[in-house]
Design a protein around this motif. Structure first.
Motif, PDB file in Angstrom:
ATOM      1  N   ASP A  17     -24.615  -8.076  23.018  1.00  0.00           N
ATOM      2  CA  ASP A  17     -24.051  -7.504  24.070  1.00  0.00           C
ATOM      3  C   ASP A  17     -24.074  -8.454  25.227  1.00  0.00           C
ATOM      4  N   CYS A  18     -23.926  -9.591  24.877  1.00  0.00           N
ATOM      5  CA  CYS A  18     -23.427 -10.535  26.291  1.00  0.00           C
ATOM      6  C   CYS A  18     -22.835 -11.760  25.675  1.00  0.00           C
ATOM      7  N   PRO A  72     -26.972 -17.271  26.938  1.00  0.00           N
ATOM      8  CA  PRO A  72     -25.688 -17.574  27.597  1.00  0.00           C
ATOM      9  C   PRO A  72     -25.991 -18.954  28.313  1.00  0.00           C
ATOM     10  N   ARG A  92     -17.675 -13.028  24.223  1.00  0.00           N
ATOM     11  CA  ARG A  92     -17.741 -11.376  24.859  1.00  0.00           C
ATOM     12  C   ARG A  92     -18.742 -10.708  24.231  1.00  0.00           C
ATOM     13  N   ALA A  93     -19.124  -9.754  24.531  1.00  0.00           N
ATOM     14  CA  ALA A  93     -19.895  -8.619  23.672  1.00  0.00           C
ATOM     15  C   ALA A  93     -19.299  -8.147  22.550  1.00  0.00           C
ATOM     16  N   THR A 138     -23.958 -20.051  31.051  1.00  0.00           N
ATOM     17  CA  THR A 138     -23.117 -20.046  32.219  1.00  0.00           C
ATOM     18  C   THR A 138     -23.726 -20.913  33.285  1.00  0.00           C
ATOM     19  N   CYS A 165     -29.411 -14.222  21.690  1.00  0.00           N
ATOM     20  CA  CYS A 165     -28.191 -14.818  22.537  1.00  0.00           C
ATOM     21  C   CYS A 165     -28.549 -15.552  23.960  1.00  0.00           C
ATOM     22  N   ASP A 181     -32.564 -16.771  30.519  1.00  0.00           N
ATOM     23  CA  ASP A 181     -31.765 -15.405  30.685  1.00  0.00           C
ATOM     24  C   ASP A 181     -31.366 -15.294  29.070  1.00  0.00           C
ATOM     25  N   LYS A 199     -31.507 -13.535  25.468  1.00  0.00           N
ATOM     26  CA  LYS A 199     -31.651 -12.238  25.174  1.00  0.00           C
ATOM     27  C   LYS A 199     -31.897 -11.969  23.584  1.00  0.00           C
TER      28      LYS A 199
END
Length: 698
Positions: free
Chosen positions: A526-527, A617, A589-590, A619, A615, A488, A490
């Motif tokens: 954006d993430c 993530p 956050r974005a 999570t 970026c 995931d 980006k």
């Protein structure tokens, strides 16, 4: 360095031993001295073995020449070889671990330049008298040594002392070409740490020609005194640095010289000879061994005692706080500065405190550790030391970094997930992240190593938390993974928003005209996740062939500074590392446009194949950790073995987060089974469903 006195104690005994073999066929001294030398230091024994072979060959020629036949040579060679082999067998307990790491690690396969940098050859004649010519060519034989060697070659007949002449010529050849420095340094970076052997040779030459100096007339002795003075003046100028204490030392030395010269006119030549020797020794000490140049005791006195420094390191917080923390997890170090070479983190203090950690310095490293650094593109510049895990959440989780120490004023540098504060002392805070793997966990499935090699480094750090990648072709009953891996990360679009007038950019390189110049890029995340700056195949070149030749790239993002170093090919610690992922921190956050400032410390060309921002993530990490720790496993490490017990819910691959070593095996309920390599790094064992007692032998 006092460690280099070690071979000077054993090497003469080895030479005397080989003389006993060649002249008397008595190998006892040779066997004993070789064995003792190996146990004292395998590193120096390795060098001594090469030198003793050269010495034995030349010595045999001068002892027997052509007067003896081939049978005699074979007999002597056989006795010497078998004696050495017997000593080698006696030393196997220390030789085998050393050889295994050297052959599998970072030393083999290095690129070695054909010649040293030009400055080395300019310094070399001066270094012969009173200084070092870099690359550890530490000679400093004073004027006495120089004249003794000159006499050997130019004041004697060609055949006189020919054996000494051959050894001297070979020694100079070894010093002139980097290849020999590479070989003598255990196939590591090219360096002349073997000069202790050449120093011994020059000492023999000086002693051999000592009577010559006492036979010289006053004019020649006066000329030698003038040479001593000529070499003294530049030494004083360079070493004094305007400091009153050093200038005072120089004045005292010059006064001593004047006294000796005065005595010379009223005494015999013997007085001046001894005065020349005394002044030369004093000069050598002033030049090369004074308190401001490689005097380790002095450095400790200036910096505070070594023990006190260690007690103030990141690891001391465990002892001071007396908290009950699990020693089966690793400690990571936050922020770039704390992980830089020369900081406490890189001085192996964790060994004293018995704390598994991620910032270490070893001169020989396991090949699997080397591969781990490259697979994840960790921003290190050498295979010899590790400087933390760059605060990357996936890597910390995979390698079991449950604890992280951070300087009190650097809380913002903590990696993602370290929220729970456990302890504090005067200098550091200790935080915990419970969402990491233990050092022993289990995979339910696997994939062939080929699939792992095809992934990008960002994908690899995600993949190892989902399945095992197996090296080789072990026959496994575990199922091969059929579902697709989840990635995931980006890639983010970016643009250069500002660039210094001292930098030219053409899309594939930064041509930096002045050190300190910087470029600013603008990116819009954006993430939520970790922000990575990625360089693929990054090279630094400045056309300066120097002993130490590296550049520092400093990155400023959200007010935080991070840096990594890249070495030029001429740097003696160059390790062919050119792929870097640098974690710029976590973004929760974005965000709107964010500026990333990149500065270059040195003038030169910084070329690359790709330059990107990504970026990542984080999570899914808790989900991955939960799946890999479903089995109830306990373990402890003692005396080179890992003891594991646990109830395995289904057939699994047990993964030990420790470097895989060929020959490792496990006793599973008493039955022997070979281990295999997992993820290019870790040690793997196949276990069936049920409760097992396992003993892993590395």
């Amino acid at each position: 360095h006092p460690y280099f006195l070690n071979p000077l104690m054993y090497f003469p005994l080895i030479l005397l031993g080989i003389d006993h073999v060649l002249e008397k066929n008595k190998p006892v001294l040779f066997i004993c001295s070789c064995t003792l030398a190996a146990y004292a230091s395998v590193y120096f024994f390795y060098m001594s073995s090469i030198f003793v072979f050269v010495y034995a060959l030349v010595r045999y020629i001068f002892l027997y020449g052509r007067s003896e036949g081939t049978i005699h040579f074979v007999k002597k060679f056989s006795i010497g070889f078998l004696s050495f082999a017997f000593a080698f067998l006696l030393a196997l307990p220390v030789v085998i671990p050393f050889a295994r790491v050297v052959l599998s690690g970072n030393r083999v396969g290095r690129t070695v330049p054909a010649l040293w940098e030009p400055l080395y050859y300019i310094k070399f004649p001066i270094a012969f008298v009173n200084a070092s010519a870099d690359h550890y060519a530490s000679m400093g034989y004073t004027v006495i040594g120089l004249i003794a060697v000159i006499i050997l070659f130019f004041k004697t007949k060609c055949t006189y002392k020919l054996e000494l002449k051959i050894y001297t010529i070979l020694g100079i050849v070894f010093l002139v070409f980097p290849f020999f420095g590479h070989v003598f340094n255990g196939l590591g970076y090219a360096t002349n740490r073997w000069t202790w052997a050449f120093n011994l040779l020059v000492s023999v030459i000086v002693v051999d020609f000592a009577p010559f100096f006492f036979s010289l007339d006053k004019k020649k002795l006066a000329f030698i005194s003038l040479l001593v003075l000529l070499f003294a003046l530049p030494t004083f100028a360079v070493r004094s640095h305007g400091k009153s204490s050093y200038i005072a030392m120089a004045v005292v030395l010059m006064f001593v010289c004047a006294v000796f010269v005065f005595l010379f006119f009223y005494q015999k030549q013997t007085v001046l000879v001894f005065s020349i020797v005394a002044v030369s020794i004093f000069l050598s000490a002033f030049c090369h061994f004074s308190p401001y140049f490689f005097n380790y005791v002095s450095q400790t006195m200036l910096a505070g005692s070594s023990f006190e420094t260690m007690q103030n390191s990141q690891y001391s917080i465990f002892e001071e706080s007396k908290i009950d923390v699990d020693r089966q997890y690793r400690l990571d170090i936050a922020d770039s500065e704390a992980c830089s070479m020369g900081n406490n983190a890189a001085q192996n203090y964790g060994l004293y405190y018995n704390r598994p950690n991620t910032a270490l310095y070893y001169s020989t490293n396991d090949g699997t550790v080397r591969q781990l650094l490259r697979d994840f593109q960790l921003p290190v510049n050498s295979d010899l030391y590790y400087t933390g895990l760059n605060g990357r959440a996936f890597v910390d989780a995979y390698l079991g970094c449950r604890y992280c120490a951070v300087k009190k004023d650097k809380r913002e540098y903590l990696p993602f997930g370290f929220e729970k504060k456990l302890a504090s002392n005067e200098n550091f805070d200790l935080y915990e992240n419970e969402t990491v793997l233990p050092l022993v966990f289990s995979y339910s499935d696997y994939m062939p190593r080929g699939g792992y090699q095809a992934l990008s480094s960002v994908q690899k750090q995600q993949a190892v938390l989902q399945t095992a990648f197996i090296t080789g072709t072990p026959r496994l009953n575990i199922k091969e993974k059929t579902s697709a891996l989840i990635f995931d990360d980006k890639p983010l679009a970016f643009a250069i928003s500002d660039i210094s007038k001292d930098i030219a950019f053409d899309g594939k390189l930064f041509d930096v005209k002045k050190g300190g110049a910087c470029v600013t890029i603008s990116v819009k995340p954006d993430c939520a996740g970790e922000l990575y700056l990625i360089f693929d195949n990054l090279y630094f070149s400045n056309n300066l062939r120097k002993n130490w030749n590296s550049a520092r790239i400093t990155v400023k993002c959200k007010g935080l500074y991070r840096f990594f170093d890249i070495r030029e090919k001429s740097d003696q610690m160059y390790s062919n590392i050119h792929d870097f992922i640098f974690n710029l921190g976590f973004i929760d956050r974005a965000e709107d446009d964010m500026n990333i400032e990149i500065s270059f410390s040195e003038k030169g060309i910084y070329s690359f194949d790709d330059f990107s921002v990504t970026c990542q993530p984080v999570t899914k990490i808790p989900e991955y950790i939960s799946a890999l720790t479903a089995d109830n496993i306990s373990y402890h490490y003692m005396d080179g073995k890992m003891y594991i017990s646990g109830d395995i819910v289904s057939d699994k691959i047990l993964c030990i987060s420790a470097p895989f070593q060929d020959g490792s095996y496990a006793l599973i309920d008493g039955k022997k089974q070979k281990c295999f390599c997992v993820n290019n790094f870790a040690t793997g064992i196949e276990v069936s469903q049920g409760f097992h007692e396992i003993e892993v032998c590395f």
